[in-house]
Design an enzyme around this catalytic site. Structure first.
Site, PDB file in Angstrom:
ATOM      1  N   ARG A 152       1.383   1.489  10.386  1.00 57.01           N
ATOM      2  CA  ARG A 152       1.073   1.846   9.000  1.00 57.01           C
ATOM      3  C   ARG A 152       2.334   1.717   8.165  1.00 57.01           C
ATOM      4  O   ARG A 152       3.228   2.552   8.215  1.00 57.01           O
ATOM      5  CB  ARG A 152       0.533   3.280   8.943  1.00 57.01           C
ATOM      6  CG  ARG A 152      -0.109   3.662   7.621  1.00 57.01           C
ATOM      7  CD  ARG A 152      -0.724   5.052   7.681  1.00 57.01           C
ATOM      8  NE  ARG A 152      -1.812   5.141   8.641  1.00 57.01           N
ATOM      9  CZ  ARG A 152      -3.067   4.767   8.401  1.00 57.01           C
ATOM     10  NH1 ARG A 152      -3.391   4.299   7.221  1.00 57.01           N
ATOM     11  NH2 ARG A 152      -3.983   4.862   9.333  1.00 57.01           N
ATOM     12  N   ARG A 168       0.837  -1.203   0.000  1.00 56.46           N
ATOM     13  CA  ARG A 168       0.000   0.000   0.000  1.00 56.46           C
ATOM     14  C   ARG A 168       0.873   1.255   0.000  1.00 56.46           C
ATOM     15  O   ARG A 168       1.806   1.372   0.780  1.00 56.46           O
ATOM     16  CB  ARG A 168      -0.912   0.006   1.238  1.00 56.46           C
ATOM     17  CG  ARG A 168      -1.830  -1.192   1.206  1.00 56.46           C
ATOM     18  CD  ARG A 168      -2.944  -1.117   2.223  1.00 56.46           C
ATOM     19  NE  ARG A 168      -3.764  -2.326   2.122  1.00 56.46           N
ATOM     20  CZ  ARG A 168      -4.790  -2.613   2.911  1.00 56.46           C
ATOM     21  NH1 ARG A 168      -5.135  -1.760   3.877  1.00 56.46           N
ATOM     22  NH2 ARG A 168      -5.467  -3.724   2.746  1.00 56.46           N
TER      23      ARG A 168
END
Length: 461
Positions: A307, A292
């Site tokens: 993240r 991502r």
RNA sequence: GGAGAGGUGUCCGAGUGGUUGAAGGAGCUAGUCUCGAAAACUAGUAGCGGGCUUGUCCUGCUCGUGAGUUCGAAUCUCACCCUCUCCGCCA
């Protein structure tokens, strides 16, 4: 993709759905383009019908005359040419008209299609309305014996917790500096027991789904064509979120994209297929690396394992009959699997019913699972670790994934997906919850067989 | 990377410019026959879209994809995608 016919019959449903999701779509334009497209189509098809009829009536004669013309003596040519011109006048006129109409269609259709692809699936009727994640509704929470997140960690355990960043550093499980050196921000190196724990969690989750829940384990591509991304509903909305390999630019046949979830590979398997209804539901689970870009998340959760650009995830999907009640039953079953896994790992968690504003383009109902992360925020916070979505027929319609029901009728299947476990993110609560005062981390029982029997991770190992 | 072959309906397979959405076969479904089954025979057997008079209605598109030639393309031209075989390289 929504059903354009359903939109024509009941546009309000889709207009309200988009508005509840907080997504702006120019529905007036969609309606105008749709009307225009249909009127062009009607005119075009009438011409084509005439063309076909003329072809049957005079086509052969034209062919014969043209043959004769070639062989004919000069003086006979005039008569043949006159007859040919008469015969060809009508088809040539039609051809000109068709060309014009085709150009008009080519002008309208791409815009119509592009707009249609952005219309979101309306939320299910019972999804609470809300603007964003703040209005999600807690459904239930679960705590392991001896740990209650509503009280401070110290009250629960008798000492102040370390954050997972501190733990992985002290125990030598993750090397952020070298990860960043090689690949840039939000990258990391798993090391020693860090790598083993990561693998153990994944393997445990995959085996659990296969052995205890009857899901078929699959290994799927994580580099896919654009059609897979569009078909699964991640594109066009999430284009910025995906890594894009521009093979076309270096002379390759087509570009490819790195998938951000195993869902893409699992759902892509049966794209453009008709499944016999007896083989439904399909229950698949995969373990795959996810990529991502985290575009737009700059400055958010920059430190630690929360993240990151690359991680691994065990993902489950169900493809079932086009039946709302059945899809709801599978949703509950998939969530039950997740809860069984989390409970066996003794991690406190809660379930949140996402409100309309927190839903994505493709889902009509979504439940998030958040695990308690003692090192997050001031005194610990819940952090999202799982997400369970019901997509209705939105995804299968895009993928052209259908089945023939018992009456022989073609139906787009319903799809669901749900995280089983995503790591390293799940290592955050795992390490933080199971840390001991001496700085070691206890390994929950189900993971031990995957770690060579190790019960406790200590600095020396 | 080099050389070659090929992509047609659920499957096999015919089809090199004319009514072909597509011969033939297999499979599947139904019927006949049978106590029943098999065999045989007969019939049926795509999807997507548009229209309104919503009908056992009319109509368009689809032979890998897209563009082109033509009155007309599965059939000719171009580009692309994919599959397979051999050689090379390689985890």
């Amino acid at each position: 993709m929504i059903d354009i016919k359903a939109f024509r019959e009941n546009p309000e449903r889709f207009i309200r759905g988009a508005s509840d999701k907080g997504i702006t779509i120019d529905f007036a334009r969609l309606r105008a383009l749709d009307d225009e497209r249909r009127s062009i189509l009607t005119a075009l098809e009438a011409r084509r019908a005439s063309q076909n009829q003329l072809g049957k009536e005079t086509g052969l004669r034209i062919g014969k005359l043209k043959g004769q013309l070639k062989a004919a003596a000069a003086e006979a040519r005039g008569a043949i040419e006159v007859e040919l011109a008469a015969l060809e006048a009508a088809p040539l006129k039609l051809k000109a008209e068709v060309t014009v109409l085709e150009a008009e269609l080519a002008n309208v259709e791409p815009a119509w299609h592009a707009l249609l692809m952005t219309v979101p699936q309306p939320p299910a009727h019972d999804v609470p309305k809300g603007a964003g994640s703040e209005q999600n509704v807690e459904i239930r929470r679960w705590n392991p014996a001896g740990f209650d997140p509503s009280r401070p960690f110290k009250t629960n355990r008798g000492f102040a917790p370390k954050s997972h960043q501190e733990l992985v550093k002290a125990l030598g499980l993750v090397d952020f500096e070298r990860g960043v050196k090689m690949s840039g921000t939000r990258h990391y190196v798993l090391s020693g027991m860090g790598m083993r724990l990561h693998q153990a969690v994944l393997r445990y989750a995959l085996d659990f789904m296969a052995d205890r829940r009857g899901f078929r384990p699959m290994g799927v591509p994580v580099i896919v064509r654009e059609e897979c991304m569009v078909g699964t509903g991640f594109f066009p909305a999430g284009r910025e979120q995906a890594y894009h390999i521009e093979e076309l630019r270096r002379g390759g046949g087509h570009d490819i994209f790195l998938t951000g979830t195993g869902e893409v590979g699992l759902m892509g398997i049966h794209a453009n297929e008709v499944i016999p209804h007896e083989s439904l539901p399909l229950k698949y689970v995969t373990s795959s690396t996810c990529f991502r870009r985290e575009a737009g998340a700059a400055g958010k959760d920059t430190a630690g394992l929360y993240r990151i650009h690359q991680f691994d995830k065990v993902e489950q999907v169900v493809v079932c009959r086009a039946d709302d009640a059945e899809s709801r039953r599978w949703h509950a079953t998939m969530l039950e699997s997740v809860e069984m896994v989390l409970q066996s790992l003794e991690l406190p968690y809660r379930l949140l019913q996402c409100c309309t504003g927190d839903l994505g383009v493709k889902n009509e109902d979504m439940i998030d699972v958040e695990c308690w992360m003692p090192g997050r925020g001031e005194n610990g916070e819940y952090g999202e670790t799982h997400s369970a979505s019901r997509l209705g027929d939105f995804q299968c319609r895009r993928l052209n994934l259908r089945y023939k029901d018992e009456h022989g009728k073609m139906q787009f299947a319903y799809a669901l997906n749900n995280t089983v476990i995503a790591s390293p993110r799940i290592l955050i609560p795992l390490l933080e919850i199971h840390q001991n005062e001496d700085g070691s981390v206890s390994v929950p029982e189900p993971l031990r067989t995957h770690l060579g029997g190790v019960e406790k991770i200590e600095a020396s190992r």
